[in-house]
Design a protein around this motif. Structure first.
Motif, PDB file in Angstrom:
ATOM      1  N   UNK A  52       2.357  -4.928   8.913  1.00 28.83           N
ATOM      2  CA  UNK A  52       1.582  -5.446  10.034  1.00 28.83           C
ATOM      3  C   UNK A  52       0.183  -5.789   9.556  1.00 28.83           C
ATOM      4  N   UNK A  53      -0.600  -6.375  10.444  1.00 26.93           N
ATOM      5  CA  UNK A  53      -1.993  -6.674  10.117  1.00 26.93           C
ATOM      6  C   UNK A  53      -2.751  -5.348  10.013  1.00 26.93           C
ATOM      7  N   UNK A  54      -3.882  -5.357   9.316  1.00 23.46           N
ATOM      8  CA  UNK A  54      -4.658  -4.117   9.194  1.00 23.46           C
ATOM      9  C   UNK A  54      -4.956  -3.488  10.557  1.00 23.46           C
ATOM     10  N   UNK A  84      10.642   2.693   0.360  1.00 22.30           N
ATOM     11  CA  UNK A  84      10.927   1.961   1.594  1.00 22.30           C
ATOM     12  C   UNK A  84       9.631   1.465   2.215  1.00 22.30           C
ATOM     13  N   UNK A  85       9.754   0.353   2.965  1.00 23.66           N
ATOM     14  CA  UNK A  85       8.602  -0.121   3.718  1.00 23.66           C
ATOM     15  C   UNK A  85       8.626   0.585   5.061  1.00 23.66           C
ATOM     16  N   UNK A  86       7.531   1.261   5.398  1.00 23.48           N
ATOM     17  CA  UNK A  86       7.494   1.984   6.663  1.00 23.48           C
ATOM     18  C   UNK A  86       7.003   1.077   7.781  1.00 23.48           C
ATOM     19  N   UNK A 106       0.842  -1.192   0.000  1.00 26.11           N
ATOM     20  CA  UNK A 106       0.000   0.000   0.000  1.00 26.11           C
ATOM     21  C   UNK A 106       0.877   1.242   0.000  1.00 26.11           C
ATOM     22  N   UNK A 107       0.526   2.185  -0.823  1.00 25.22           N
ATOM     23  CA  UNK A 107       1.279   3.439  -0.828  1.00 25.22           C
ATOM     24  C   UNK A 107       0.759   4.357  -1.897  1.00 25.22           C
ATOM     25  N   UNK A 161       1.899  -3.921   3.815  1.00 25.83           N
ATOM     26  CA  UNK A 161       3.174  -3.197   3.895  1.00 25.83           C
ATOM     27  C   UNK A 161       2.902  -1.779   3.419  1.00 25.83           C
ATOM     28  N   UNK A 162       3.043  -0.815   4.323  1.00 26.12           N
ATOM     29  CA  UNK A 162       2.856   0.584   3.937  1.00 26.12           C
ATOM     30  C   UNK A 162       4.180   1.096   3.402  1.00 26.12           C
TER      31      UNK A 162
END
Lengths: 381, 303
Positions: A236-238, A231-233, A55-56, A225-226
């Motif tokens: 985690x689970x929603x 880069x991945x910030x 996600x981004x 993955x945000x």
């Protein structure tokens, strides 16, 4: 009793089990286009049967990451491991992954069934088996009646399903979905989200989906993955992403949030005291300890802020006086914008659990906002 | 009033192409067809009957009895015409295939070139048109003749020691046609390839096709409309080509364009040359209409 984030209890959580081996591993992957760094030294693990969302915002490198997994781009450095196999140098047509393209990329000169059979024919599957598999796929996406149509004779939703059927026909180990629902209207998108989840459960496949739509990611994914600037910030689970964001960026990116900037006044058994710039003393539960005097921010979601006419018992801690500035009625809930004394506008939402309220809150009313100690998180600046 | 005017304008827009076809294709064709039914005579114009409005309708009807199919019968009696048609179609077919073979990779390369380069490449394809067609064909004489540039070059680099005889052979005609008509092949194919979504190729590769297979299963079928359009644009004028066989071809080269020119100018036989032209038109139009019918049918079946 142990408190769990969010209201979902998961039995599927291989990422939490140190014994389980990742199915897909990105190891220090960097991708540069000329001077532009699309993916920056990124490491990430995805597990078998996981529904994983990248996600981004656009340009954050999520699509590049997906394209590297499909083989359309080669990492500048680092490696990608799939099911124990290093993918370096393996061309897209020999990878056990299939992709559903954002534009669907249906072959316009072929019927629906020939589109679905395309990859099977290429593999030299016997004709009878192809016919059987195609029929099975058409049934799966409920398009039996449209087998002989050409893509231009289908609606957007039907095309999306053909694309899905085509990418699933070869039974890939991993299905990659690039903005799979981006071209559908809202209602269809919501329906299709649940269809995709059911399908993934039913087939027992690993899905990696790229999306810029946080609702889509929250609804469908096991983990998110945000990403930002290659880069991945946070991965985690929603529920964790929403309730325990690890940074201002994630808190702000996912959902609505009220951020109160301030400095840490003290740490006391499991909670942190903040002195905000607006003068509100805030105490929030925090597993993390902060240095006294450090800059930090309290992040509190609108639905966790209460509005009352009288000051709460715990005032002045976690409470502030203000005036109702704006009211947004959304049907299922109402969003209040409350303007505090220092001019800061705080968003608070309340569920409309009953149809009619006696003496509802109105514009310009003097109210108190307040929240509990576990209503939010303290974030490092 | 304004509504009426706009309705009129939209009508006019539809009428223009039809009017164009009427005035510049249908009417000339009927004149040619009418002459093909006449007999040659030593007069001006050199055929009979000639209509004049003085005789009224009855006079015209009376003169129409002078029409006959004699010229068409004549075409079947002399094998020269049949041979000329066949050899024209063969030369045009071979030239079209050669043009396709050379033109497709050029169009493909252009469509895959960086977007910023494409306008310049397009310009380069069209550039030769800025020189007169005749001059360009004459230039080929200078290149291909026994003591011409090509032979000089090949002898200098030691590839041959005797000059190649290319000029005044069919090879020279192929070279001339391919050179002259290449842009007509490149442009339609380029336009078909250029608008193709590149993600289709990626999808084909993703589904297991190596690049070459992806080309044959996806790219080529999708460029077929361009290939067909380009082939027609080359084939049709090539069949009736006169200048290139006349200047580059030899005396033994038989092409219908040259035959037509001989009938018209050397023999002053307007009716027979009109019959030759009418048959040529049928040879070209009938297969195209037939193919188009098939295509429409196939497309309707998909619905």
């Amino acid at each position: 009793m142990m408190k769990s984030l969010g209201s979902i209890r998961r039995s599927f959580a291989p990422w939490a089990d140190p014994a389980s081996k990742p199915f897909i591993s990105f190891r220090n992957v960097t991708k540069k286009f000329g001077e532009f760094i699309a993916v920056d030294d990124l490491s990430l693990d995805v597990y078998t049967r996981e529904f994983f969302a990248l996600l981004g915002a656009s340009g954050c490198g999520k699509s590049t990451l997906l394209r590297m997994l499909a083989g359309f781009e080669q990492p500048t450095s680092g490696e990608i491991i799939l099911d124990g196999q290093n993918l370096a140098g393996i061309p897209p047509y020999r990878r056990p992954v299939n992709m559903m393209f954002q534009s669907y990329a249906l072959f316009p000169h072929m019927t629906v069934e020939n589109n679905i059979a395309f990859g099977l024919k290429q593999d030299g599957m016997p004709k009878a088996d192809i016919a059987e598999r195609v029929a099975q796929m058409l049934k799966l996406v409920k398009l039996e009646k449209f087998a002989r149509r050409k893509p231009h004779q289908l609606s957007g939703g039907q095309r999306q399903r053909v694309a899905l059927a085509r990418s699933l026909a070869k039974r890939p180990k991993v299905l990659l979905l690039d903005e799979p629902l981006g071209a559908l209207d809202k209602k269809l998108r919501e329906e299709t989200q649940f269809e995709l989840m059911d399908l993934q459960q039913q087939l027992g496949l690993t899905f990696v989906v790229v999306t810029h739509d946080q609702e889509e990611a929250m609804t469908m994914a096991d983990r998110i993955a945000v990403m930002s600037h290659g880069k991945v910030i946070q991965v985690a689970t929603p529920a964790e992403i929403y309730e325990a964001p690890n940074s201002r960026f994630v808190a702000d990116f996912i959902g609505d949030v009220n951020l109160f900037d301030g400095t840490v006044a003290s740490n006391e058994n499991g909670s942190v005291r903040l002195e905000t710039t607006g003068g509100i003393p805030i105490r929030l539960a925090s597993p993390e300890r902060f240095a006294n005097g450090a800059k930090a921010a309290a992040a509190i979601r609108p639905e966790k802020i209460r509005i009352s006419r009288q000051p709460p018992a715990h005032a002045p801690i976690n409470a502030a006086e203000g005036e109702i500035w704006d009211i947004g009625y959304l049907g299922d809930m109402t969003v209040f914008h409350v303007r505090l004394k220092d001019g800061k506008v705080v968003k608070a939402s309340s569920l409309n659990a009953v149809r009619a309220v006696e003496d509802p809150l109105g514009y310009d009313q003097q109210v108190w906002i307040s929240f509990g100690e576990d209503a939010g998180v303290v974030l490092k600046d | 009033m304004a509504k009426l005017a706009s309705a009129l304008v939209s009508r006019l827009v539809i009428i223009i192409p039809y009017a164009w076809l009427l005035f510049f294709f249908l009417i000339p064709f009927f004149i040619v067809f009418r002459i093909s039914l006449s007999q040659t005579t030593v007069a001006m114009p050199p055929y009979t009957p000639v209509f004049d409005l003085a005789g009224g309708l009855a006079g015209i009807l009376d003169k129409m009895r002078g029409f006959s199919m004699d010229n068409y019968v004549w075409l079947t009696e002399d094998v020269l015409y049949f041979n000329a048609y066949v050899s024209s179609v063969i030369i045009a077919t071979v030239s079209t295939l050669l043009t396709l073979l050379i033109g497709y990779p050029i169009a493909y390369g252009m469509a895959r070139a960086p977007r910023s380069l494409r306008p310049m490449l397009l310009m380069l394809v069209i550039l030769p048109f800025w020189t007169s067609f005749l001059i360009r064909v004459y230039a080929w004489i200078a290149i291909l003749k026994p003591e011409g540039l090509l032979n000089q070059l090949l002898i200098t680099i030691g590839l041959i020691d005797q000059p190649l005889i290319i000029l005044n052979t069919n090879s020279a005609i192929y070279i001339g046609i391919v050179y002259s008509y290449l842009p007509f092949m490149v442009l339609p194919i380029y336009s078909a390839l250029e608008k193709m979504d590149h993600s289709l190729i990626e999808a084909a590769q993703d589904l297991g096709c190596p690049p070459v297979v992806a080309f044959w299963r996806v790219t080529f079928p999708l460029s077929l409309p361009g290939v067909i359009a380009g082939s027609l644009l080359v084939f049709i004028p090539a069949v009736g080509e006169f200048v290139i066989p006349d200047l580059l071809g030899g005396s033994e080269t038989l092409m219908i364009g040259k035959t037509l020119w001989n009938e018209f100018n050397a023999n002053r036989d307007w009716p027979v040359s009109s019959a030759v032209a009418t048959i040529l038109l049928l040879i070209l139009v009938l297969p195209i209409v037939y193919f188009q019918n098939i295509q429409t049918k196939a497309e309707n079946e998909g619905r």
